[in-house]
Motif scaffolding. Sequence first.
Motif, PDB file in Angstrom:
ATOM      1  N   PHE A  32       0.809  -1.225   0.000  1.00  0.00           N
ATOM      2  CA  PHE A  32       0.000   0.000   0.000  1.00  0.00           C
ATOM      3  C   PHE A  32       0.842   1.275   0.000  1.00  0.00           C
ATOM      4  N   CYS A  33       2.172   1.151   0.130  1.00  0.00           N
ATOM      5  CA  CYS A  33       3.042   2.326   0.000  1.00  0.00           C
ATOM      6  C   CYS A  33       3.313   2.676  -1.462  1.00  0.00           C
ATOM      7  N   ASN A  34       2.867   1.819  -2.379  1.00  0.00           N
ATOM      8  CA  ASN A  34       2.949   2.106  -3.810  1.00  0.00           C
ATOM      9  C   ASN A  34       4.382   2.329  -4.298  1.00  0.00           C
ATOM     10  N   GLY A  35       5.349   1.642  -3.680  1.00  0.00           N
ATOM     11  CA  GLY A  35       6.731   1.767  -4.084  1.00  0.00           C
ATOM     12  C   GLY A  35       7.425   3.013  -3.587  1.00  0.00           C
ATOM     13  N   LEU A  36       6.765   3.797  -2.748  1.00  0.00           N
ATOM     14  CA  LEU A  36       7.344   5.021  -2.194  1.00  0.00           C
ATOM     15  C   LEU A  36       7.952   4.752  -0.826  1.00  0.00           C
ATOM     16  N   ASP A  37       8.855   5.633  -0.374  1.00  0.00           N
ATOM     17  CA  ASP A  37       9.383   5.528   0.988  1.00  0.00           C
ATOM     18  C   ASP A  37       8.246   5.718   1.985  1.00  0.00           C
ATOM     19  N   ASN A  89      12.807  25.075  -0.534  1.00  0.00           N
ATOM     20  CA  ASN A  89      13.612  24.755   0.634  1.00  0.00           C
ATOM     21  C   ASN A  89      14.996  25.376   0.438  1.00  0.00           C
ATOM     22  N   GLU A  90      15.754  25.464   1.512  1.00  0.00           N
ATOM     23  CA  GLU A  90      17.035  26.176   1.456  1.00  0.00           C
ATOM     24  C   GLU A  90      18.021  25.544   0.486  1.00  0.00           C
ATOM     25  N   ALA A  91      17.903  24.248   0.254  1.00  0.00           N
ATOM     26  CA  ALA A  91      18.783  23.578  -0.704  1.00  0.00           C
ATOM     27  C   ALA A  91      18.269  23.695  -2.137  1.00  0.00           C
ATOM     28  N   LYS A  92      17.060  24.241  -2.296  1.00  0.00           N
ATOM     29  CA  LYS A  92      16.394  24.329  -3.603  1.00  0.00           C
ATOM     30  C   LYS A  92      16.374  22.972  -4.294  1.00  0.00           C
ATOM     31  N   GLU A  93      16.167  21.954  -3.485  1.00  0.00           N
ATOM     32  CA  GLU A  93      16.224  20.575  -3.963  1.00  0.00           C
ATOM     33  C   GLU A  93      14.827  20.010  -4.108  1.00  0.00           C
ATOM     34  N   LYS A  94      14.603  19.268  -5.180  1.00  0.00           N
ATOM     35  CA  LYS A  94      13.345  18.565  -5.335  1.00  0.00           C
ATOM     36  C   LYS A  94      13.397  17.292  -4.496  1.00  0.00           C
ATOM     37  N   VAL A  95      12.411  17.138  -3.651  1.00  0.00           N
ATOM     38  CA  VAL A  95      12.366  16.020  -2.706  1.00  0.00           C
ATOM     39  C   VAL A  95      11.325  15.022  -3.205  1.00  0.00           C
ATOM     40  N   PRO A  96      11.662  13.741  -3.336  1.00  0.00           N
ATOM     41  CA  PRO A  96      10.700  12.760  -3.848  1.00  0.00           C
ATOM     42  C   PRO A  96       9.448  12.665  -2.968  1.00  0.00           C
ATOM     43  N   MET A  97       8.337  12.395  -3.609  1.00  0.00           N
ATOM     44  CA  MET A  97       7.092  12.163  -2.887  1.00  0.00           C
ATOM     45  C   MET A  97       7.188  10.856  -2.110  1.00  0.00           C
ATOM     46  N   THR A  98       6.524  10.800  -0.973  1.00  0.00           N
ATOM     47  CA  THR A  98       6.527   9.629  -0.104  1.00  0.00           C
ATOM     48  C   THR A  98       5.094   9.289   0.283  1.00  0.00           C
ATOM     49  N   GLN A 183      -5.582  10.192  24.326  1.00  0.00           N
ATOM     50  CA  GLN A 183      -6.951  10.619  24.128  1.00  0.00           C
ATOM     51  C   GLN A 183      -7.061  12.046  23.589  1.00  0.00           C
ATOM     52  N   ASP A 184      -5.941  12.766  23.506  1.00  0.00           N
ATOM     53  CA  ASP A 184      -5.993  14.178  23.137  1.00  0.00           C
ATOM     54  C   ASP A 184      -5.813  14.430  21.642  1.00  0.00           C
ATOM     55  N   PHE A 185      -5.455  13.411  20.872  1.00  0.00           N
ATOM     56  CA  PHE A 185      -5.310  13.562  19.430  1.00  0.00           C
ATOM     57  C   PHE A 185      -5.417  12.201  18.761  1.00  0.00           C
ATOM     58  N   PHE A 186      -5.577  12.233  17.439  1.00  0.00           N
ATOM     59  CA  PHE A 186      -5.455  11.019  16.640  1.00  0.00           C
ATOM     60  C   PHE A 186      -4.897  11.419  15.283  1.00  0.00           C
ATOM     61  N   TYR A 187      -4.457  10.419  14.511  1.00  0.00           N
ATOM     62  CA  TYR A 187      -3.890  10.667  13.188  1.00  0.00           C
ATOM     63  C   TYR A 187      -4.740   9.997  12.115  1.00  0.00           C
ATOM     64  N   THR A 188      -4.781  10.646  10.945  1.00  0.00           N
ATOM     65  CA  THR A 188      -5.274   9.995   9.739  1.00  0.00           C
ATOM     66  C   THR A 188      -4.094   9.819   8.791  1.00  0.00           C
ATOM     67  N   ALA A 189      -4.172   8.819   7.925  1.00  0.00           N
ATOM     68  CA  ALA A 189      -3.086   8.557   6.971  1.00  0.00           C
ATOM     69  C   ALA A 189      -3.687   8.129   5.641  1.00  0.00           C
ATOM     70  N   GLY A 190      -3.291   8.832   4.576  1.00  0.00           N
ATOM     71  CA  GLY A 190      -3.733   8.495   3.228  1.00  0.00           C
ATOM     72  C   GLY A 190      -2.530   8.164   2.360  1.00  0.00           C
ATOM     73  N   TYR A 191      -2.617   7.088   1.600  1.00  0.00           N
ATOM     74  CA  TYR A 191      -1.459   6.569   0.872  1.00  0.00           C
ATOM     75  C   TYR A 191      -1.515   6.758  -0.644  1.00  0.00           C
ATOM     76  N   ASP A 192      -2.611   7.248  -1.186  1.00  0.00           N
ATOM     77  CA  ASP A 192      -2.783   7.207  -2.629  1.00  0.00           C
ATOM     78  C   ASP A 192      -3.021   8.585  -3.240  1.00  0.00           C
ATOM     79  N   ALA A 193      -2.579   8.734  -4.497  1.00  0.00           N
ATOM     80  CA  ALA A 193      -2.855   9.948  -5.252  1.00  0.00           C
ATOM     81  C   ALA A 193      -4.350  10.024  -5.566  1.00  0.00           C
TER      82      ALA A 193
END
Length: 210
Positions: A32-37, A89-98, A183-193
């Motif tokens: 389900f990570c679709n080949g991404l980090d 970003n300060e390095a002006k670097e393109k960072v791969p999608m994850t 109890q004070d927070f929760f996370y959601t996570a979406g993996y797909d375009a």
Amino acid sequence: MAVKSFVALLILGISMTNARHVKVNADKSPKFCNGLDCPEFTVLKQTDEYDIRAYEQSAWVSTEILGMDFDKAGEEAFGRLFAYISGANEAKEKVPMTAPVITRVIPGAGPACESNFTISFFVPFKFQSNTPKPTADNVFLSSIEKHEAYVRSFPGYANQDKYLKEAEALGQALLNTTTPYRQDFFYTAGYDAPFKPFNRHNEVWFFAEE
């Protein structure tokens, strides 16, 4: 945001019996990570309703939005974070999608109160120890410490109502358990375009208390 009923369900819980240890890391990412980090984790237990995972410490790039609409906040935040990985970003670097795109939700005190949404992209493995700093004032680097989480997965397209429904189901599944979780927070996570129509994967995370 309709989160009051969800908050009421966040009670203590989890049984650690029948543990099943499966290591997921940079060399063995889930389908389900679709080949991404993706963040590294170990599956400690699986049930029909949720998994228990142990996550390693990880670096993220994040932005924070106060509001009452989860979906609107996500759209605005994605634009900020996408600009970062495109070179703002300060390095002006393109960072791969994850994967995944995660949102920490701190619910408002009532139905008419704003919630706090912190939306984050996982930093690719090659940048985990030397992450380029954002140039935008509203984007920042963050980290999630080593922790355990109770994870409920579900398919299809996800939105505010769907995430709340699945969070409620996870709360119900943990009603009769005995180990505390946050109890004070929760996370959601979406993996797909957005354009991926099938085999979509989404998650809700409750963090274990230390």
